[in-house]
Write an enzyme that holds these catalytic residues in place. Structure first.
Site, PDB file in Angstrom:
ATOM      1  N   ASP A   1      39.594  48.002  38.339  1.00 27.27           N
ATOM      2  CA  ASP A   1      40.035  46.674  38.472  1.00 27.27           C
ATOM      3  C   ASP A   1      41.139  46.451  37.259  1.00 27.27           C
ATOM      4  O   ASP A   1      41.071  46.966  36.431  1.00 27.27           O
ATOM      5  CB  ASP A   1      39.057  45.770  38.578  1.00 27.27           C
ATOM      6  CG  ASP A   1      38.075  45.924  39.592  1.00 27.27           C
ATOM      7  OD1 ASP A   1      38.253  46.804  40.478  1.00 27.27           O
ATOM      8  OD2 ASP A   1      36.871  45.498  39.504  1.00 27.27           O
TER       9      ASP A   1
ATOM     10  N   ASP B   1      41.463  43.561  34.810  1.00 25.27           N
ATOM     11  CA  ASP B   1      40.514  42.730  34.224  1.00 25.27           C
ATOM     12  C   ASP B   1      41.487  41.983  33.334  1.00 25.27           C
ATOM     13  O   ASP B   1      42.292  42.437  32.488  1.00 25.27           O
ATOM     14  CB  ASP B   1      39.437  43.214  33.278  1.00 25.27           C
ATOM     15  CG  ASP B   1      38.445  43.877  34.427  1.00 25.27           C
ATOM     16  OD1 ASP B   1      38.320  43.410  35.317  1.00 25.27           O
ATOM     17  OD2 ASP B   1      38.071  45.079  33.954  1.00 25.27           O
TER      18      ASP B   1
END
Length: 210
Positions: free
Chosen positions: A136, A138
């Protein structure tokens, strides 16, 4: 020495031959990892010592320890890394790295300090390929002023659209701790805020001290 106090999510480059203090003996991979890249992630700050995490080659390889302030040679903050980019061939291998450039204009319009954290930040700071194709993106967004639910929803929508197909996870930092941008978008009566002393349910992360 670092010129300003370290904060959670900062990346610290350690001086050679530094000994980290852990609650348990360090696994063998820790020394090898620090030899390749003497960088650690700040997890907490307590007095004259910094709680840090050593990253290994896999998700299972994480080691928490304490480093004295004197062990720090250089500090890299998320804000320092916000404008940094990797080589195009790495962005093609790790979509989260490519997504960083796409979300940049969205957050620049906010006018608040922000930057990447997690594997993307570690790779940008160290130059090592820490980001995988499944990672992901972040982020941390630091805000002194409250973020209204409609503002949070609009920001979250714009970030999700810009980062797609990469999943984006944003931590909004206030003076009292951090809260997920998604929670602010929903804005229930009580919001889960993570502080230096644990998690708290607060009605307003910008008004109630933890």
């Amino acid at each position: 020495m670092i010129a300003a106090p370290a904060r959670i999510h900062d990346l610290l480059r350690l001086r050679p031959e530094v000994e980290l203090l852990g609650e348990r003996p360090a696994p063998g991979w820790v020394a090898a990892s620090l030899s390749e890249a003497p960088w650690v992630v700040v997890r907490s700050i307590r007095g004259g010592a910094i709680g840090v995490r050593v990253r290994g080659a896999t998700l299972a390889q994480r080691f928490d320890a304490v480093a004295p302030l004197s062990a720090v040679a250089y500090r890299s903050t998320p804000e320092d890394l916000a404008g940094r980019r990797c080589e195009p061939w790495r962005a093609a291998q790790a979509p989260a790295l490519a997504a960083l450039g796409r979300i940049d204009p969205v957050l620049m319009r906010c006018g608040h300090p922000w930057g990447p954290i997690g594997s993307v930040a570690f790779e940008l700071a160290t130059g090592l390929p820490a980001t995988t194709a499944a990672c992901d993106l972040d982020l941390v967004l630091r805000r002194e002023e409250p973020l209204a639910p409609d503002q949070a929803r609009a920001l979250l929508r714009d970030l999700v659209e810009a980062a797609a197909p990469v999943r984006v996870d944003v931590r909004v930092e206030t003076r009292f701790g951090w809260v997920a941008l998604g929670d602010l978008a929903v804005r229930p009566d009580r919001i889960l805020v993570t502080t230096s002393n644990g998690t708290r349910l607060l009605s307003d992360p910008w008004q109630e001290a933890a």
